[in-house]
Design a protein around this motif. Sequence first.
Motif, short mmCIF file in Angstrom:
data_model
loop_
_atom_site.label_atom_id
_atom_site.label_comp_id
_atom_site.label_asym_id
_atom_site.label_seq_id
_atom_site.Cartn_x
_atom_site.Cartn_y
_atom_site.Cartn_z
N ASP A 1 -54.96 5.14 28.72
CA ASP A 1 -53.98 5.52 27.42
C ASP A 1 -54.30 4.69 26.01
O ASP A 1 -54.33 5.09 25.13
N ARG A 2 -54.11 3.34 26.40
CA ARG A 2 -54.18 2.43 25.41
C ARG A 2 -55.49 2.45 24.94
O ARG A 2 -55.62 2.48 23.66
N ALA B 1 -55.74 3.75 15.82
CA ALA B 1 -54.74 3.22 15.81
C ALA B 1 -55.19 1.73 15.50
O ALA B 1 -55.88 1.17 16.09
N THR C 1 -45.22 3.96 22.85
CA THR C 1 -44.98 4.82 23.93
C THR C 1 -44.70 4.38 25.30
O THR C 1 -45.11 3.17 25.63
N VAL D 1 -46.19 9.00 21.26
CA VAL D 1 -47.13 9.84 21.89
C VAL D 1 -46.63 11.04 22.57
O VAL D 1 -47.03 12.26 21.99
N ASP E 1 -52.79 -0.62 16.75
CA ASP E 1 -52.07 -1.46 17.68
C ASP E 1 -51.41 -0.11 18.73
O ASP E 1 -51.37 1.04 18.14
N TYR E 2 -51.06 -0.71 19.74
CA TYR E 2 -50.62 0.35 20.82
C TYR E 2 -49.48 -0.49 21.61
O TYR E 2 -49.68 -1.39 22.28
N GLY F 1 -55.70 5.50 22.59
CA GLY F 1 -54.99 5.29 21.44
C GLY F 1 -55.62 4.38 20.35
O GLY F 1 -55.92 4.91 19.10
N LEU F 2 -56.37 3.24 20.88
CA LEU F 2 -57.08 2.46 19.88
C LEU F 2 -58.38 3.15 19.46
O LEU F 2 -58.59 2.89 18.27
N ILE G 1 -49.27 2.49 14.21
CA ILE G 1 -49.09 1.77 15.58
C ILE G 1 -48.40 2.81 16.62
O ILE G 1 -47.40 3.38 16.25
N PHE G 2 -49.28 2.98 17.69
CA PHE G 2 -48.69 3.79 18.84
C PHE G 2 -47.50 3.13 19.45
O PHE G 2 -47.55 1.77 19.82
#
Length: 219
Positions: free
Chosen positions: A85-86, A94, A78, A53, A96-97, A89-90, A75-76
Amino acid sequence: MIKILIVEDDPHISKMIAAALEIVGYKSEQCDDGKTAVYRIMHESFSLVLLDVMLPQLDGFSVMEQIRTKGVPVIFLTAMQEVSDRVRGLRSGAEDYIVKPFEVVELLARIEVVLRRTNKAQILLTYGDIQVDLNRHMVKKAGKAIALTPKEFDLLVFFTQNTDIALTRERLLTAVWGYDFAGETRTVDIHVQQLRAKLKLHNQLVTIPKIGYRLERIQ
């Protein structure tokens, strides 16, 4: 061939991930800034992107916005641990995180799950006279269907995708049963014995003392 782009500005982490991917047979490329990542993703073909990220020039969330139309799974990876933030991201699309620091075996297991889910992994695997159809969840040996339990099937898939590699029982547990599985390594031994018997792999699926197992490559 599975090809994965690692977008990470920390060279040590990037090299560590690349080495792990090579061990399990995945090809990888590396870049260290968001702007370059966008260009490469849009102009090249990748099976999966591992995306940090906090990047120079363009952060990972901005990269995700610009590559969304490409349809490549992401897939993040970070250090940003906040729930917000999760969620961001999702929600950005994305698959996965994963929060740093992470265990390599966990990362490999999650990559495997994403590749299967997005159909980027091979649909038909072959090993000698054994054929493994991932879409139909079927196994044939010399043209004859072989009945396997779901975990036996998953274990066979992992072995055939990692031939000639010594795999520890712990790694097999992580890849097949999940990184949070609370069982013991004896579970692996039992399933390996069943695979040997059902598929007549006594000479090919060998035991590595004090380590685990290896499916020998067919010459």
